[in-house]
Design a protein around this motif. Structure first.
Motif, mmCIF file in Angstrom:
data_model
loop_
_atom_site.group_PDB
_atom_site.id
_atom_site.type_symbol
_atom_site.label_atom_id
_atom_site.label_comp_id
_atom_site.label_asym_id
_atom_site.label_seq_id
_atom_site.Cartn_x
_atom_site.Cartn_y
_atom_site.Cartn_z
ATOM 1 N N VAL A 197 0.837 -1.201 0.000
ATOM 2 C CA VAL A 197 0.000 0.000 0.000
ATOM 3 C C VAL A 197 0.872 1.251 0.000
ATOM 4 C CG1 VAL A 197 -1.752 1.288 1.281
ATOM 5 C CG2 VAL A 197 -1.898 -1.211 1.140
ATOM 6 N N LEU A 198 1.954 1.248 0.785
ATOM 7 C CA LEU A 198 2.865 2.400 0.821
ATOM 8 C C LEU A 198 3.462 2.659 -0.558
ATOM 9 C CD1 LEU A 198 4.513 4.511 2.472
ATOM 10 C CD2 LEU A 198 6.238 2.721 2.799
ATOM 11 N N THR A 199 3.896 1.602 -1.238
ATOM 12 C CA THR A 199 4.470 1.755 -2.578
ATOM 13 C C THR A 199 3.463 2.342 -3.548
ATOM 14 O OG1 THR A 199 5.958 -0.117 -2.218
ATOM 15 C CG2 THR A 199 5.546 0.529 -4.498
ATOM 16 N N ALA A 200 2.251 1.806 -3.543
ATOM 17 C CA ALA A 200 1.214 2.309 -4.454
ATOM 18 C C ALA A 200 0.887 3.765 -4.159
ATOM 19 C CB ALA A 200 -0.039 1.440 -4.343
ATOM 20 N N LEU A 201 0.823 4.128 -2.879
ATOM 21 C CA LEU A 201 0.496 5.503 -2.500
ATOM 22 C C LEU A 201 1.587 6.474 -2.931
ATOM 23 C CD1 LEU A 201 -1.154 7.654 -0.963
ATOM 24 C CD2 LEU A 201 0.084 6.972 1.117
ATOM 25 N N LEU A 202 2.833 6.168 -2.610
ATOM 26 C CA LEU A 202 3.919 7.096 -2.922
ATOM 27 C C LEU A 202 4.125 7.232 -4.430
ATOM 28 C CD1 LEU A 202 6.629 6.354 -0.201
ATOM 29 C CD2 LEU A 202 4.807 8.057 -0.210
ATOM 30 N N THR A 203 3.957 6.150 -5.181
ATOM 31 C CA THR A 203 4.107 6.253 -6.631
ATOM 32 C C THR A 203 3.005 7.109 -7.226
ATOM 33 O OG1 THR A 203 4.994 3.988 -6.587
ATOM 34 C CG2 THR A 203 4.525 4.941 -8.734
ATOM 35 N N PHE A 204 1.788 6.965 -6.730
ATOM 36 C CA PHE A 204 0.687 7.816 -7.204
ATOM 37 C C PHE A 204 0.955 9.287 -6.891
ATOM 38 C CE2 PHE A 204 -3.319 9.982 -5.997
ATOM 39 C CZ PHE A 204 -3.879 10.097 -7.268
ATOM 40 N N LEU A 205 1.432 9.575 -5.688
ATOM 41 C CA LEU A 205 1.724 10.964 -5.325
ATOM 42 C C LEU A 205 2.852 11.526 -6.186
ATOM 43 C CD1 LEU A 205 1.420 10.874 -1.425
ATOM 44 C CD2 LEU A 205 -0.279 11.598 -3.110
ATOM 45 N N CYS A 206 3.832 10.701 -6.526
ATOM 46 C CA CYS A 206 4.910 11.154 -7.414
ATOM 47 C C CYS A 206 4.379 11.448 -8.812
ATOM 48 C CB CYS A 206 6.014 10.101 -7.482
ATOM 49 S SG CYS A 206 7.047 10.029 -6.006
ATOM 50 N N ALA A 207 3.475 10.602 -9.303
ATOM 51 C CA ALA A 207 2.879 10.844 -10.618
ATOM 52 C C ALA A 207 2.049 12.125 -10.597
ATOM 53 C CB ALA A 207 2.017 9.647 -11.029
ATOM 54 N N LEU A 208 1.327 12.348 -9.499
ATOM 55 C CA LEU A 208 0.526 13.567 -9.357
ATOM 56 C C LEU A 208 1.430 14.795 -9.328
ATOM 57 C CD1 LEU A 208 -2.510 14.219 -9.000
ATOM 58 C CD2 LEU A 208 -2.087 14.286 -6.530
ATOM 59 N N HIS A 209 2.530 14.694 -8.593
ATOM 60 C CA HIS A 209 3.491 15.800 -8.530
ATOM 61 C C HIS A 209 4.089 16.075 -9.906
ATOM 62 C CE1 HIS A 209 7.780 17.005 -8.287
ATOM 63 N NE2 HIS A 209 7.309 17.917 -7.460
ATOM 64 N N SER A 210 4.451 15.034 -10.642
ATOM 65 C CA SER A 210 5.064 15.209 -11.953
ATOM 66 C C SER A 210 4.076 15.788 -12.959
ATOM 67 C CB SER A 210 5.595 13.864 -12.465
ATOM 68 O OG SER A 210 6.568 13.340 -11.579
ATOM 69 N N TYR A 211 2.779 15.493 -12.796
ATOM 70 C CA TYR A 211 1.773 16.055 -13.688
ATOM 71 C C TYR A 211 1.678 17.572 -13.520
ATOM 72 C CZ TYR A 211 -2.767 16.874 -15.893
ATOM 73 O OH TYR A 211 -3.778 17.346 -16.692
ATOM 74 N N GLY A 212 1.756 18.033 -12.265
ATOM 75 C CA GLY A 212 1.689 19.473 -12.022
ATOM 76 C C GLY A 212 3.006 20.181 -12.232
ATOM 77 N N SER A 213 4.124 19.466 -12.014
ATOM 78 C CA SER A 213 5.467 20.029 -12.201
ATOM 79 C C SER A 213 6.253 19.090 -13.099
ATOM 80 C CB SER A 213 6.165 20.196 -10.843
ATOM 81 O OG SER A 213 5.405 21.021 -9.982
ATOM 82 N N PRO A 214 6.041 19.177 -14.418
ATOM 83 C CA PRO A 214 6.664 18.219 -15.348
ATOM 84 C C PRO A 214 8.172 18.166 -15.196
ATOM 85 C CG PRO A 214 5.035 19.572 -16.484
ATOM 86 C CD PRO A 214 5.221 20.172 -15.125
#
Length: 516
Positions: free
Chosen positions: A104-121
């Motif tokens: 669950v931790l891995t899935a959560l942190l990877t999603f947050l990283c993808a969200l961050h990269s979407y807003g800050s390419p």
């Protein structure tokens, strides 16, 4: 609470969690259909990363909802298919109270990283986001597989799967000296992996099977003492590089300093956890006698890392590098707790492992944004106080620092406090006097953590000048950074206030490992 889903559904969920990121990675390399492109192709592929990681997170939450919490020590959602009959290797997957929180931790942190990269390419000379998203998804697949597989050779393949994506993330999207840092990362980890592979082969061949659960059930009874020592030494060395533990730690500060924000978050929050998870699942569970004999060495290396990392943090000038050194110190507590071999120690180790994953992710997210805004992260340059210019950014930084120093009520306290307590009463067969000394030294290291955390708070939160100031009311972090940061801060608070939510899942499974 009994599981809400039947075994077949749970099997499909776990298989989908492991396979979906690989499929998403392959899809990211192909141009999106015109109707899905949005403003431009780069935006479309970054959105694709958010969607895929979001679906994986949803599946991980569904898996957690269907987990049978009445029996967390039992391996659930198991799949066991013959793969290479000549070697006795099988595609064997499963999840229990040890691996579920890490999934669950891995899935959560990877999603947050993808969200961050979407807003800050991500930006790097000529490198396109398409490759960035594909690498992030391959890295997620390898990490999830590492926590789900139950075959020694499959574990090694999954363990190695994350190295190449992280190498390219650092080398192509990193900062200054990124090629040197990426080369150092791959050299250390590959050499460690070679040594670990020898230990895994020795363990599997001498034990008569590569099935991790069968080896754990045998408890090392069919493996001689010398072979156990050699297997633990080889496997432990490879995993110590990944953790990392002193004296095999020197690649980490360079890698973190050069890595992009998403790379630093995943490296500290997820990849380092693979090392300590491997120590629990492999030498501790399969050859406990050999592990117990080398436990004093592990304890000493852990406390040296605590002191070494703390002293460096007291004088480190670069903020991102300082957080990297603090990770070495915090993982020293995990090593000490594991070395104690008691129920309390092993439980504390996994709790501290997960807590550090959340705390370090929060800190690297904030520090990455600060470094991008300031242009550097030199603490000797006087700057305006974040409390005045960017209070939300500063508050998130304070939460991470307070949790890192072990403030009661936040995530970092319970694991490190329990690690010291466990060292005072190690399991039988371990030199009690040595562990008491290690506990005292670790407590001194906790004081060092308070000192360097307060130093950073004074320099950044309170400020020492006006250079590099931002207009009042304008946050340093963007919305794509503040939202993940806020979620991580809530997780830090929840783990600190209600630690029983995590302990109820992990403790029965870990006690089962120790009692065997």
């Amino acid at each position: 609470m009994s599981g809400l889903l039947n075994d077949t559904v749970m099997q499909y969920l776990l298989a989908a969690i492991v396979v979906l990121p690989l499929l998403g990675s392959a899809a990211a390399l192909f141009p999106a259909p015109p109707g899905l492109k949005g403003r431009d192709p780069d935006q479309a592929v970054l959105r694709h990363g958010v969607v895929v990681t979001g679906v994986v997170l949803a599946l991980a939450v569904a898996l957690a909802a269907g987990f049978d919490y009445d029996d967390p020590a039992r391996m659930q959602a198991t799949t066991d298919i013959s793969w290479i009959p000549a070697l006795g290797t099988r595609i064997h997957l499963g999840v229990d109270g040890i691996s579920l929180p890490l999934l669950v931790l891995t899935a959560l942190l990877t999603f947050l990283c993808a969200l961050h990269s979407y807003g800050s390419p991500p930006r790097s000379g000529g490198a396109r986001p398409r490759a960035f998203v594909a690498l992030i998804l391959v890295l997620e697949a390898g990490t999830l597989a590492t926590f789900a597989v139950l075959d020694l050779l499959l574990f090694f393949l999954a363990f190695e799967m994350v190295l190449i994506p992280m190498y390219f993330l650092i080398a192509r999207w990193g900062g200054e000296a990124r090629e040197r840092a990426a080369g150092k990362f791959i050299l250390y980890t590959l050499l460690g992996s070679i040594v670990m592979l020898l230990g895994l082969l020795l363990l599997g061949l001498e034990g008569g099977t590569f099935d991790m659960m069968a080896l754990a059930a045998d408890n090392g009874s069919s493996i001689g003492h010398t072979t156990q020592l050699l297997a633990v030494l080889a496997i432990g060395t490879g995993l110590a590089v990944k953790t990392p533990m002193w004296p095999l730690h020197s690649w980490l500060p360079d890698a973190h300093t050069a890595a992009p924000t998403a790379g630093s978050v995943l490296l500290a929050g997820v990849l380092l956890k693979m090392g300590t998870y491997g120590l629990v699942r492999l030498p501790l569970a399969t050859v406990p006698d050999g592990f117990a004999r080398l436990a004093p060495v592990l304890a000493v290396c852990g406390v040296v890392g605590i002191i070494w990392g703390g002293l460096v943090c007291l004088v480190e000038r670069e903020l991102k590098r300082l957080i990297a050194w603090s990770s070495i110190a915090h993982m020293g507590f995990v090593a000490l707790a594991l070395a104690s071999g008691s129920d309390t120690g092993v439980t504390a180790a996994l709790y501290a492992n997960i807590a550090h994953g959340v705390i370090s992710a929060l800190l690297f997210l904030v520090v990455g944004g600060l470094k991008h805004h300031w242009g550097d992260d030199d603490l000797t340059i006087p700057r305006a106080a974040l409390r005045d210019t960017s209070p939300l950014t500063g508050f998130l930084l304070l939460v991470g620092l307070a949790a890192g120093l072990g403030l009661p009520g936040l995530a970092g306290f319970w694991g490190e406090f329990s690690a010291v307590v466990a060292a005072l009463s190690p399991a039988g067969g371990r030199p009690a006097a040595l562990f008491v000394v290690c506990a005292v030294v670790a407590a001194v290291g906790a004081a060092l953590a308070a000192a360097y955390s307060l130093r950073v708070a004074r320099l950044v939160w309170l400020g020492e000048g006006s250079e590099g100031s931002a207009p009042p009311g304008r946050e340093v972090l963007t919305r794509s950074e503040l939202v993940p940061g806020a979620l991580l801060a809530l997780a830090v608070l929840a783990l600190g206030v209600v630690p029983g939510l995590l302990l109820a899942v992990t403790e029965p499974a870990l006690v089962g490992v120790v009692s065997r």
